[in-house]
Design an enzyme around this catalytic site. Structure first.
Site, PDB file in Angstrom:
ATOM      1  N   MET A  81       1.701 107.384 -89.795  1.00 22.04           N
ATOM      2  CA  MET A  81       1.047 106.901 -88.586  1.00 22.04           C
ATOM      3  C   MET A  81      -0.462 107.148 -88.617  1.00 22.04           C
ATOM      4  O   MET A  81      -0.967 107.873 -89.469  1.00 22.04           O
ATOM      5  CB  MET A  81       1.669 107.585 -87.361  1.00 22.04           C
ATOM      6  CG  MET A  81       3.143 107.269 -87.164  1.00 22.04           C
ATOM      7  SD  MET A  81       3.910 108.127 -85.768  1.00 22.04           S
ATOM      8  CE  MET A  81       3.038 107.364 -84.383  1.00 22.04           C
ATOM      9  N   HIS A  82      -1.155 106.512 -87.688  1.00 19.20           N
ATOM     10  CA  HIS A  82      -2.571 106.742 -87.365  1.00 19.20           C
ATOM     11  C   HIS A  82      -3.555 106.185 -88.398  1.00 19.20           C
ATOM     12  O   HIS A  82      -4.764 106.298 -88.202  1.00 19.20           O
ATOM     13  CB  HIS A  82      -2.869 108.240 -87.184  1.00 19.20           C
ATOM     14  CG  HIS A  82      -1.865 108.973 -86.363  1.00 19.20           C
ATOM     15  ND1 HIS A  82      -1.504 108.582 -85.095  1.00 19.20           N
ATOM     16  CD2 HIS A  82      -1.129 110.085 -86.631  1.00 19.20           C
ATOM     17  CE1 HIS A  82      -0.596 109.409 -84.614  1.00 19.20           C
ATOM     18  NE2 HIS A  82      -0.344 110.318 -85.528  1.00 19.20           N
ATOM     19  N   ASP A 232       6.753 107.139 -88.811  1.00 19.94           N
ATOM     20  CA  ASP A 232       7.698 107.943 -89.597  1.00 19.94           C
ATOM     21  C   ASP A 232       8.503 108.941 -88.769  1.00 19.94           C
ATOM     22  O   ASP A 232       9.722 109.048 -88.943  1.00 19.94           O
ATOM     23  CB  ASP A 232       6.971 108.648 -90.751  1.00 19.94           C
ATOM     24  CG  ASP A 232       5.709 109.396 -90.321  1.00 19.94           C
ATOM     25  OD1 ASP A 232       5.416 109.464 -89.100  1.00 19.94           O
ATOM     26  OD2 ASP A 232       5.003 109.910 -91.202  1.00 19.94           O
TER      27      ASP A 232
END
Length: 486
Positions: A81-82, A232
């Site tokens: 992520m991110h 995830d």
């Protein structure tokens, strides 16, 4: 023999994994392709999206020889992520993907301030996506001005598979651009980073059909549906059956986290606790996140010149057996190799050993690292509790779950029952495959299905006084670590 098969793909930071899963939940085949990270400046962390795609193609080629590959009806995607994947109007990648543990946007995160955190579910942090765009606007204006769309990492794989720019609620929540309660883009935050909502992808739920595969040459059947998928951690939650309010787990991979499932958005921005959307509708999760988890053990393995992590674990188990008092002089370790999120929100924080002596051995260093990660998780657990959520008996997933020693140590530190699961290293792939089945209207009964319990670990109350004393010393080192900021 004609039962549909779901292809689950999990794009991690260090590895892309893929599985073929039957409608009964059986993993028919799995594979993995290693990935590397570029750190061309201190605090930077980048990957080339093309490397992800080539790893995906390699994984598909490895699975193609299995007879079930010809029965793939759906694909579920999971991923780190991110990250910020920066695309031009022609879908060309304009700049290396800036990853979740990149700390270059510290000033930009401070610039955004805490005022909208209750809406976005988190304080602005350098590792989240939105501040990275302010950094790009300031330091790479030519790239920023050419920007047509920002995608999360796993959504770049979807783009290559179907040609469409699509994301879903859980990854979108990790950008800081989402109203996590309404599950829609939050225009004020989008515009605060110099963008317009039109530069962000269309959103679907994680188990919804997002598109069909249009790329030829993969060996897949016709009309393969791609599910929305998810980040995830929420997809791993789907994989292990953590889907209802009150469920929780600990993930111990490259990073680490304490995750509690909720039926409403319930964070605590002041303590750097995230409240993000789950990969399922009408579900959220409260999370205390660490930027370095099992990666700390990989690091100290290299540092000590030990052959591999298993060899170091064997030395730790021999010299510091679990259940025995920690020897005097055992170092303390601060696990902040990439900064920290919960509860410190300090990307410039760095790790270190304290109390080193001439008699320190690699085993003592290895123990200190595992204990230090455990103390970091205890910090995160207390912050999650401050948000009104809790994790009681919980699963331990990720690469660190392979160590029974570490699992027992965590049970002792956290004072929680811990259990490990067979196949948990594939939990995000399995969760992605479940979401794939949802996208074709099948596999609903798989959602609540967990994984077989591998082992259970109960807290050893005899160890609590020593661990509590070491934890107090660990906490006392924080101010010294902060004083060393460059």
């Amino acid at each position: 023999m004609n039962c549909p098969v779901s292809l689950g793909i999990d794009l991690g930071t260090s590895e892309l994994k893929a599985i073929l899963m039957g409608l009964d939940g059986t993993v028919l085949a799995h594979t993995g392709v290693r990935l590397s990270v570029s750190r061309r400046h201190s605090g930077w962390s980048e990957q080339a999206p093309e490397d992800w795609w080539q790893a995906c193609l390699q994984a598909l080629e490895q699975l193609r020889g299995h007879e079930a590959f010809a029965r793939v009806a759906c694909i579920g995607l999971s991923g780190q992520m991110h990250g910020a994947v920066l695309l031009g109007a022609d879908d060309r990648v304009l700049y290396p993907a800036i990853l979740w543990d990149d700390s270059r946007a510290v000033a930009e995160a401070e610039q955004l301030g805490p005022e909208l955190a209750e809406v976005t579910g988190s304080l602005p942090m350098a590792g989240l996506t939105a501040p990275k765009l302010l950094w790009l606007q300031r330091h790479e204006p030519e790239v920023f001005n050419a920007l047509d769309c920002v995608l999360s990492p796993k959504d770049y794989l979807r783009l290559r598979l179907c040609g469409e720019r699509i994301s879903e609620m859980s990854d979108a929540a990790g950008t800081l651009w989402l109203d996590v309660a309404r599950r829609d883009w939050f225009t004020p935050m989008v515009r605060a980073t110099g963008l317009e909502p039109a530069q962000l992808p269309r959103l679907v739920e994680g188990g919804a059909a997002s598109a069909e595969v249009t790329l030829n040459g993969l060996g897949l059947p016709a009309k393969v549906v791609i599910a929305g998928g998810g980040g995830d951690n929420p997809v791993a939650a789907v994989g292990i059956g953590a889907i209802n309010a009150g469920d929780g787990f600990i993930t111990l991979g490259t990073s680490a986290a304490i995750v509690a499932i909720t039926d409403h958005a319930a964070g605590n921005p002041a303590s750097a606790v995230h409240s993000f959307c789950h990969a399922l509708p009408d579900r959220w999760y409260t999370m205390g996140a660490m930027l370095a988890g099992a990666s700390c053990l990989r690091w100290v393995t290299r540092l000590t010149g030990t052959a591999d992590e298993q060899a170091l674990l064997e030395q730790v188990q021999a010299q510091l057996p679990i259940g025995q008092p920690v020897p005097l002089g055992t170092p303390l370790f601060l696990p902040y190799l990439a900064g920290e999120r919960t509860p410190h929100n300090d990307p410039l924080l760095r790790g270190g050993f304290m109390n080193l002596g001439h008699d320190c051995t690699p085993a003592m260093l290895g123990y200190a690292v595992m204990e230090g990660v455990g103390f970091g998780l205890l910090d995160a657990l207390r912050a999650v509790q401050s948000a009104g959520a809790d994790v009681t008996a919980c699963a331990l997933v990720g690469g660190g779950a392979r160590s029974g020693y570490w699992a027992q140590l965590l049970a002792n530190i956290l004072q929680r029952d811990i259990f490990t699961l067979h196949g948990s290293e594939l939990s995000a792939c399995i969760g992605a495959a479940k979401l794939g089945f949802m996208a074709i209207g099948q596999g609903a009964e798989l959602l609540a299905a967990g994984m077989p319990v591998k082992a259970r670990y109960k807290p050893d109350l005899r160890q609590q006084p020593v661990l509590a004393a070491r934890y107090r010393k660990f906490q006392g080192l924080l101010s010294a670590a902060k004083s060393l900021h460059d």
